[in-house]
Design a protein around this motif. Sequence first.
Motif, PDB file in Angstrom:
ATOM      1  N   SER A  15       0.823  -1.213   0.000  1.00  0.00           N
ATOM      2  CA  SER A  15       0.000   0.000   0.000  1.00  0.00           C
ATOM      3  C   SER A  15       0.856   1.262   0.000  1.00  0.00           C
ATOM      4  N   GLU A  16       2.141   1.121   0.283  1.00  0.00           N
ATOM      5  CA  GLU A  16       3.083   2.245   0.267  1.00  0.00           C
ATOM      6  C   GLU A  16       4.201   1.913  -0.717  1.00  0.00           C
ATOM      7  N   PRO A  17       4.092   2.339  -1.973  1.00  0.00           N
ATOM      8  CA  PRO A  17       5.051   1.941  -3.006  1.00  0.00           C
ATOM      9  C   PRO A  17       6.516   2.221  -2.667  1.00  0.00           C
ATOM     10  N   ALA A  18       6.820   3.370  -2.096  1.00  0.00           N
ATOM     11  CA  ALA A  18       8.213   3.683  -1.778  1.00  0.00           C
ATOM     12  C   ALA A  18       8.769   2.722  -0.725  1.00  0.00           C
ATOM     13  N   LYS A  19       7.967   2.421   0.276  1.00  0.00           N
ATOM     14  CA  LYS A  19       8.384   1.493   1.334  1.00  0.00           C
ATOM     15  C   LYS A  19       8.533   0.078   0.768  1.00  0.00           C
ATOM     16  N   ALA A  20       7.627  -0.310  -0.118  1.00  0.00           N
ATOM     17  CA  ALA A  20       7.699  -1.629  -0.748  1.00  0.00           C
ATOM     18  C   ALA A  20       8.974  -1.756  -1.574  1.00  0.00           C
ATOM     19  N   GLN A  21       9.305  -0.722  -2.329  1.00  0.00           N
ATOM     20  CA  GLN A  21      10.513  -0.767  -3.150  1.00  0.00           C
ATOM     21  C   GLN A  21      11.754  -0.860  -2.270  1.00  0.00           C
ATOM     22  N   ALA A  22      11.798  -0.086  -1.199  1.00  0.00           N
ATOM     23  CA  ALA A  22      12.945  -0.136  -0.285  1.00  0.00           C
ATOM     24  C   ALA A  22      13.089  -1.527   0.323  1.00  0.00           C
ATOM     25  N   GLU A  23      11.987  -2.124   0.693  1.00  0.00           N
ATOM     26  CA  GLU A  23      12.014  -3.460   1.295  1.00  0.00           C
ATOM     27  C   GLU A  23      12.465  -4.512   0.275  1.00  0.00           C
ATOM     28  N   LEU A  24      12.002  -4.404  -0.954  1.00  0.00           N
ATOM     29  CA  LEU A  24      12.430  -5.321  -2.007  1.00  0.00           C
ATOM     30  C   LEU A  24      13.935  -5.241  -2.234  1.00  0.00           C
ATOM     31  N   LEU A  25      14.450  -4.020  -2.297  1.00  0.00           N
ATOM     32  CA  LEU A  25      15.892  -3.833  -2.502  1.00  0.00           C
ATOM     33  C   LEU A  25      16.687  -4.348  -1.313  1.00  0.00           C
ATOM     34  N   HIS A  26      16.198  -4.092  -0.107  1.00  0.00           N
ATOM     35  CA  HIS A  26      16.869  -4.559   1.113  1.00  0.00           C
ATOM     36  C   HIS A  26      16.984  -6.082   1.125  1.00  0.00           C
ATOM     37  N   ARG A  27      15.973  -6.752   0.632  1.00  0.00           N
ATOM     38  CA  ARG A  27      15.972  -8.218   0.626  1.00  0.00           C
ATOM     39  C   ARG A  27      16.695  -8.801  -0.592  1.00  0.00           C
TER      40      ARG A  27
END
Length: 96
Positions: A15-27
């Motif tokens: 629901s929060e695209p910026a947070k989702a992208q950061a989490e994807l990159l972190h993983r």
Amino acid sequence: MSGRAIRQIGAAVLSEPAKAQAELLHRGLQVKVCSAAGAISWQRSNRSSGEEAGERTKLVAGDHLEAWRHTMSSQGNRLSLPDHNRRRIAATGGEI
């Protein structure tokens, strides 16, 4: 987005695209650039109302700040990256 990615970050984060992208990159998951059609149509629809565009900009900026806070809280201020260029002891008055 793959089912594997959704399972790793959790559907609630989407629901929060910026947070989702950061989490994807972190993983370490692969992130690719997609069509900007949604962004372009959003810009066109808000040309008539500067106030609405300003509110939308604040919302998007807030989402990005929240993503930075989330990432920094889990990875530290340096985002788990080494600091090779600074000698911080010199800033505290200690010997180099």
